[in-house]
Write a protein that holds these residues in place. Structure first.
Motif, PDB file in Angstrom:
ATOM      1  N   HIS A  65      -0.896  -4.468  -6.559  1.00 44.83           N
ATOM      2  CA  HIS A  65      -0.786  -5.921  -6.667  1.00 44.83           C
ATOM      3  C   HIS A  65      -0.125  -6.240  -8.008  1.00 44.83           C
ATOM      4  O   HIS A  65      -0.604  -5.796  -9.055  1.00 44.83           O
ATOM      5  CB  HIS A  65      -2.164  -6.590  -6.609  1.00 44.83           C
ATOM      6  N   THR A 106      -3.213   3.483  -4.863  1.00 41.60           N
ATOM      7  CA  THR A 106      -2.667   3.344  -3.510  1.00 41.60           C
ATOM      8  C   THR A 106      -2.536   1.881  -3.112  1.00 41.60           C
ATOM      9  O   THR A 106      -1.770   1.554  -2.210  1.00 41.60           O
ATOM     10  CB  THR A 106      -3.564   4.073  -2.487  1.00 41.60           C
ATOM     11  N   THR A 107      -3.305   0.996  -3.779  1.00 39.94           N
ATOM     12  CA  THR A 107      -3.197  -0.448  -3.557  1.00 39.94           C
ATOM     13  C   THR A 107      -2.489  -1.056  -4.750  1.00 39.94           C
ATOM     14  O   THR A 107      -2.932  -0.885  -5.892  1.00 39.94           O
ATOM     15  CB  THR A 107      -4.583  -1.093  -3.388  1.00 39.94           C
ATOM     16  N   GLN A 147       0.849  -1.190   0.000  1.00 38.81           N
ATOM     17  CA  GLN A 147       0.000   0.000   0.000  1.00 38.81           C
ATOM     18  C   GLN A 147       0.886   1.242   0.000  1.00 38.81           C
ATOM     19  O   GLN A 147       1.995   1.232   0.557  1.00 38.81           O
ATOM     20  CB  GLN A 147      -0.888   0.029   1.249  1.00 38.81           C
TER      21      GLN A 147
END
Length: 449
Positions: free
Chosen positions: A74, A71-72, A43
């Motif tokens: 993966h 902001t996240t 994050q």
């Protein structure tokens, strides 16, 4: 931000980064179902761009897609073999500030039942198509896989016993494949499955009796090949029989299904090609592939038992023409269709398919509509004696050569423009049924994306 390609080779050593302190904290986990694929996640307090470079043996030869203004974060790390130390460096970019997080994780062993292949020739340039997706429909080896050019498995999907995969199509972020009952007894087992590289199933569309092949269209719709079983009375013997023809099912982006074509509507049943592929039901047409032209307007349906190819209007389901020895003159010296597979038009307007004349090989034909003739242009891959009893396939490559699957013959061979073998992979002839072969590039990601 760099202009990169999804999982593209970039050739930077990871040795320095692996020993560095982290600028931020990130986590890495292996997929529970595909132990060669990992995910790096973290994050950020404010929106940032991010990407991950990674590889094995101390080299960064792969890179994930760039995530922008999030902001996240993966990132899926796809493309490395089993039992290797996967090293990675994650990057966060905010303006001129670039931070990193480096680490490593060991990939798992291949589970039992996942096919292993023997590489006998490798003279390819991996930048052309670093991976090959292989569908498997063998008696005990039905799992689809992706291999690298070294012949190492980098992805797989373990299917339940009795289920095989006859087509595997790479797509952005994962794959789409057709699974069906190995013994062709349960039509409800047929489905088109969409799955990400982590092995997470995203969609499963059941299509009763679907088999062999499907095509995906730009608008999100699909067309699947499926059996069409009907009662038929033999006019000569008076015997009542169940006969298996073929139909085409259109699937909308929402999953709605509609039959758009059936061989029963355009062809007369003959007993000449009957086979026992479907147990007590007589296999009449034995459709084994469909192909859609780049415009999405027409389909080619290959009928193995009838030694025939049908061209069909996709929007109306109307038969445009039938291409075979009954409707055309076969010119002297031309190889006739023999249990054909995988017919398609080339960019030059010629017909390309797999055929069998004792052994199996590809043939490119000129179809002269005005003269009503079929003429052989050239044979492809006939330098070896391999019999593809099922699921043969030939397709053109960007370099002007061809990639050939000999299906049940257990071999995949890539030929250059001169017909020389530049890549050759072997499974187990008679057991492996290499249903489809799809070389694929990384998916492009540019600064404009």
């Amino acid at each position: 931000m760099p202009d990169v390609r999804f999982f593209a080779p970039i050739g930077v050593s990871l040795g320095f980064w692996a020993g560095c302190a982290r600028d931020f904290e990130c986590s890495v986990t292996l997929s529970d179902t595909v132990g060669t694929v990992a995910e790096v996640a973290w994050q950020t307090e404010s929106a940032a761009d991010s990407w991950v470079v990674f590889g094995v043996d101390g080299q960064t030869n792969l890179q994930s897609p760039i995530v922008q203004d999030e902001t996240t974060h993966h990132h899926t790390l796809f493309g490395v073999p089993s039992n290797r130390d996967l090293e990675y460096v994650a990057y966060v970019e905010q303006g001129d500030n670039v931070r990193t997080c480096a680490g490593a994780i060991r990939t798992d062993s291949l589970p039992s039942g996942i096919p292993r292949y023997d590489l006998s020739v490798n003279q390819t340039d991996e930048s052309d198509a670093p991976w090959v997706a292989i569908a498997n429909a063998g008696n005990d080896r039905g799992q689809p896989v992706v291999v690298n050019r070294a012949g190492e498995t980098v992805w797989w999907s373990s299917r339940q016993e009795g289920i095989v995969v006859t087509q595997l199509e790479p797509m952005e972020g994962g794959v789409r494949f057709l699974e069906q009952d190995l013994h062709r007894e349960d039509p409800t087992a047929s489905a088109i499955v969409t799955m990400d590289w982590l092995g997470q199933q995203e969609e499963r569309i059941e299509i009763s009796g679907a088999h062999h092949r499907f095509v995906s269209l730009d608008d999100g719709s699909m067309v699947a090949l499926a059996v069409d079983v009907r009662d038929w009375t033999d006019p000569e013997t008076g015997e009542d029989l169940q006969v298996v023809g073929d139909r085409l099912i259109a699937v909308s982006p929402e999953g709605d299904q509609e039959e758009i074509f059936s061989t029963w509507d355009v062809l007369e049943v003959t007993t000449d090609g009957f086979g026992g592929f479907y147990g007590d039901e007589l296999d009449w047409t034995h459709g084994n592939s469909i192909w859609v032209d780049p415009t999405g307007e027409t389909l080619l349906l290959t009928l193995g038992h009838l030694d025939s190819v049908l061209e069909i209007d996709r929007s109306t389901g109307a038969l445009i023409r039938q291409i075979d020895a009954q409707s055309h003159v076969i010119t002297e010296g031309t190889t006739e269709f023999g249990f054909p597979h995988d017919a398609r038009w080339t960019d030059d307007g010629t017909l390309l398919l797999m055929t069998t004349d004792v052994f199996s090989f590809g043939v490119e034909y000129d179809i002269d509509a005005e003269a009503g003739s079929i003429s052989e242009i050239r044979r492809i891959g006939d330098d070896v004696e391999i019999y593809a009893a099922a699921l043969g396939e030939v397709q053109p490559m960007e370099h002007g050569g061809h990639l050939i699957s000999y299906g049940m013959g257990g071999a995949i061979r890539e030929l250059n423009q001169a017909g020389e073998v530049v890549w050759e992979l072997w499974g187990k002839p008679g057991n492996d049924r290499l249903g489809s072969i799809r070389p694929f590039h990384s998916f492009a990601v540019s600064d404009d994306d």
